[in-house]
Design an enzyme around this catalytic site. Sequence first.
Site, short mmCIF file in Angstrom:
data_model
loop_
_atom_site.label_atom_id
_atom_site.label_comp_id
_atom_site.label_asym_id
_atom_site.label_seq_id
_atom_site.Cartn_x
_atom_site.Cartn_y
_atom_site.Cartn_z
N GLU A 93 -3.91 7.22 -4.88
CA GLU A 93 -4.28 6.87 -6.44
C GLU A 93 -5.58 7.18 -7.21
OE1 GLU A 93 -4.10 2.53 -5.23
OE2 GLU A 93 -2.05 2.49 -5.04
N HIS A 96 -1.25 0.53 -9.93
CA HIS A 96 -2.24 -0.16 -8.84
C HIS A 96 -2.11 -1.72 -9.52
CE1 HIS A 96 -3.89 -1.49 -4.54
NE2 HIS A 96 -3.05 -2.05 -5.42
N ARG A 129 1.03 -1.22 -0.43
CA ARG A 129 -0.18 0.23 -0.05
C ARG A 129 0.63 1.52 -0.33
NH1 ARG A 129 -3.57 -2.32 -1.13
NH2 ARG A 129 -5.61 -2.89 -0.40
O1 LIG Z 1 -5.97 -6.97 -2.92
C1 LIG Z 1 -5.86 -6.21 -2.97
O2 LIG Z 1 -5.24 -5.63 -1.56
C2 LIG Z 1 -5.06 -5.24 -3.59
O3 LIG Z 1 -3.99 -4.43 -3.31
C3 LIG Z 1 -5.12 -5.55 -5.54
O4 LIG Z 1 -4.58 -5.25 -6.06
#
Ligand SMILES: O=C(O)C(=O)CO
Length: 351
Positions: free
Chosen positions: A297, A316, A268
């Site tokens: 994002e 992402h 993240r």
């Molecule tokens: O499933 C998640 O948390 C993601 O970040 C998908 O890429």
Amino acid sequence: MCVCVCVSVRSCDSSVCVCVSMRLQCVYVSVRATAVCEAENTLPLSGECLVQFDLWDSDDVPVPRKELLQKVKGVDALVCVLTEKIDAELLDAAGPNLKVLSTMSVGFDHLSLEELKKRGIRVGYTPDVLTDSVAELTVALLLTTSRRLIEATHEAKSGGWGTWRTLWLCGYELANSTVGILGLGRIGVAIAERLKPFKVKKFIYTDVAPRPELASLIDAEYVSMDELASQSDFLTVCCALTPETKDICNKDLFSKMKNTSIFINTSRGGVVDQEDLYEALSSGQIAGAGLDVTVPEPLPTSHPLFTLNNCVILPHIASASYSTRNAMSALAANNLLLGLKGQPMIKELKL
Ligand SMILES: O=C(O)C(=O)CO
């Protein structure tokens, strides 16, 4: 009975999910469920019950908050993706009928777990099914960054490709390197398994506590955060975003890393202080960074990180393979339906 769902789904295997996915194809959705409903968008919930849903039939995602707050009123369940903030405001708007939340993601930093717990709402999520895809993309991003592939294709296309030069576009190789994993879970292990054949010399990791069972799978050594920073030639971030890990990759960490090391983040964006990262990259404190996740994002195209040749930024896409997104949608749909039936979900968060 009413349900509300915001999810992105394609075709999948089980009959329930084929039904879900055909209806929810690649869209964020609001779903309504009623007891015995013959409307078009329905799913079998049990012998005598059907789930009905309305599609958010637009590429304009995420669902505008105002509209979502309207749609969730009175629903029994909600499916969401990681762009939907499930907080007190949304749960209040949904009201007391809401009993099940199913997120199509392994990450759950977009959910206010405390608020969900307080209201007795059960939560499904989608771990495991995306591990391979995320690990594969992480390796791709690592190699792209360390071997400077984006710069190289740009040079080739734009006339920068002159005669063969000894040090031109040199990067860093995995052979004989030390790879550090920040936050060792299923994904960290899967990344290490894929990197091992590249002749990595040593895997090290740090976490809130040693994780000997997982570490033994990849022969990884538990080290302190400082040791992780100073020893890693490649440092890959795999931890969840929590209040404890927010901005954990900051000036302090970067200042202890080698000038030759590569920083990779597919977890993240919030775990990285992006100003500090910019400083570390532009000053040569570290050699490069590959990011699949940022804050915000999408990252605005005017962001300073985009000006750096040694920073590779992806939008992402770590879990973005057809098979993985299918599996995630199937799992999210099945978690939802099992939750509605009052049965254990396939993957349920312990609140
Ligand atoms: O499933 C998640 O948390 C993601 O970040 C998908 O890429």
